[in-house]
Design a protein around this motif. Structure first.
Motif, mmCIF file in Angstrom:
data_model
loop_
_atom_site.group_PDB
_atom_site.id
_atom_site.type_symbol
_atom_site.label_atom_id
_atom_site.label_comp_id
_atom_site.label_asym_id
_atom_site.label_seq_id
_atom_site.Cartn_x
_atom_site.Cartn_y
_atom_site.Cartn_z
ATOM 1 N N GLY A 64 0.813 -1.110 -0.034
ATOM 2 C CA GLY A 64 0.107 -0.082 0.022
ATOM 3 C C GLY A 64 0.817 1.229 0.085
ATOM 4 O O GLY A 64 1.852 1.348 -0.363
ATOM 5 N N THR A 66 1.067 5.729 1.478
ATOM 6 C CA THR A 66 0.644 6.910 2.395
ATOM 7 C C THR A 66 0.585 8.198 1.488
ATOM 8 O O THR A 66 1.722 8.371 1.061
ATOM 9 N N THR A 76 5.069 4.798 -1.352
ATOM 10 C CA THR A 76 4.606 3.314 -1.255
ATOM 11 C C THR A 76 5.351 2.254 -0.903
ATOM 12 O O THR A 76 6.672 2.634 -0.862
ATOM 13 N N THR A 99 -6.180 8.052 -2.285
ATOM 14 C CA THR A 99 -6.328 6.861 -1.624
ATOM 15 C C THR A 99 -5.165 6.004 -2.543
ATOM 16 O O THR A 99 -4.785 6.280 -3.500
ATOM 17 N N VAL A 100 -4.725 5.186 -1.460
ATOM 18 C CA VAL A 100 -3.952 3.897 -2.051
ATOM 19 C C VAL A 100 -4.501 2.601 -1.556
ATOM 20 O O VAL A 100 -4.651 2.430 -0.296
ATOM 21 N N SER A 101 -5.209 1.831 -2.415
ATOM 22 C CA SER A 101 -5.786 0.516 -1.941
ATOM 23 C C SER A 101 -5.786 -0.411 -3.446
ATOM 24 O O SER A 101 -5.557 0.072 -4.442
ATOM 25 N N ASP A 102 -5.462 -1.743 -3.120
ATOM 26 C CA ASP A 102 -5.527 -2.826 -3.953
ATOM 27 C C ASP A 102 -4.541 -2.618 -5.032
ATOM 28 O O ASP A 102 -4.657 -2.757 -6.192
ATOM 29 N N ASN A 106 -4.961 6.097 -6.348
ATOM 30 C CA ASN A 106 -6.287 6.440 -6.944
ATOM 31 C C ASN A 106 -6.690 8.213 -6.903
ATOM 32 O O ASN A 106 -6.607 8.669 -5.801
ATOM 33 N N ARG A 113 -6.196 5.527 -11.962
ATOM 34 C CA ARG A 113 -5.250 4.771 -10.877
ATOM 35 C C ARG A 113 -3.943 4.600 -11.547
ATOM 36 O O ARG A 113 -3.602 4.081 -12.559
#
Length: 145
Positions: A64, A66, A76, A99-102, A106, A113
């Motif tokens: 992930g 921040t 990351t 956000t940072v996800s999956d 984003n 993305r």
């Protein structure tokens, strides 16, 4: 007749001013520069190993990342102990990513993305990756620069 022309003139002027304001705030250049100041703000907490401390290595989740909104940087950790940093300014229209996800970074504005590994575009409308940023990792501290 004069009143109707004045009302029409005011409408055209107001629409033009609103359009110019939207253009100035919502659109960015397409040269990849983003118009952002590339140098971080001076900080008393910087040292010889880099700029101000952004975070501790344990603060960045494996797989992930921040986002540091003030610095306009996203850090990351694609794999344990591997830290990457990229601009947090989307290359589509200069919105800040949110956000940072999956496995992706984003952007909330239009859904772009970017990969947490190399900031390559995973989904558009952005067509260019996020620019890399310089960080140093030492003694558990991640520093910009």
């Amino acid at each position: 007749m004069n009143a109707r022309l004045n009302a029409r003139r005011r409408t055209v002027l107001a629409a033009g001013a609103a359009g110019a304001a939207a253009l100035a705030t919502g659109c960015g250049s397409s040269d990849g520069d983003g118009g952002e100041d590339a140098s971080p703000a001076p900080s008393a907490s910087g040292d010889a190993t880099g700029g101000a401390e952004l975070a501790r290595t344990g603060d960045i989740p494996v797989g992930g990342g921040t986002i540091f909104k003030e610095e306009k940087v996203v850090v990351t950790q694609p794999a344990e102990g591997e830290f990457k940093a990229f601009s947090a300014v989307c290359t589509h229209q200069n919105c800040l990513v949110s956000t940072v996800s999956d496995g992706t970074i984003n952007c909330p504005c239009h859904g772009s993305r970017f990969s947490i590994t190399d900031a390559a575009v995973e989904a558009g409308p952005a067509t260019r990756p996020l620019p890399a940023e310089q960080i140093s990792v030492s003694g558990g501290a991640i520093r910009l620069g």
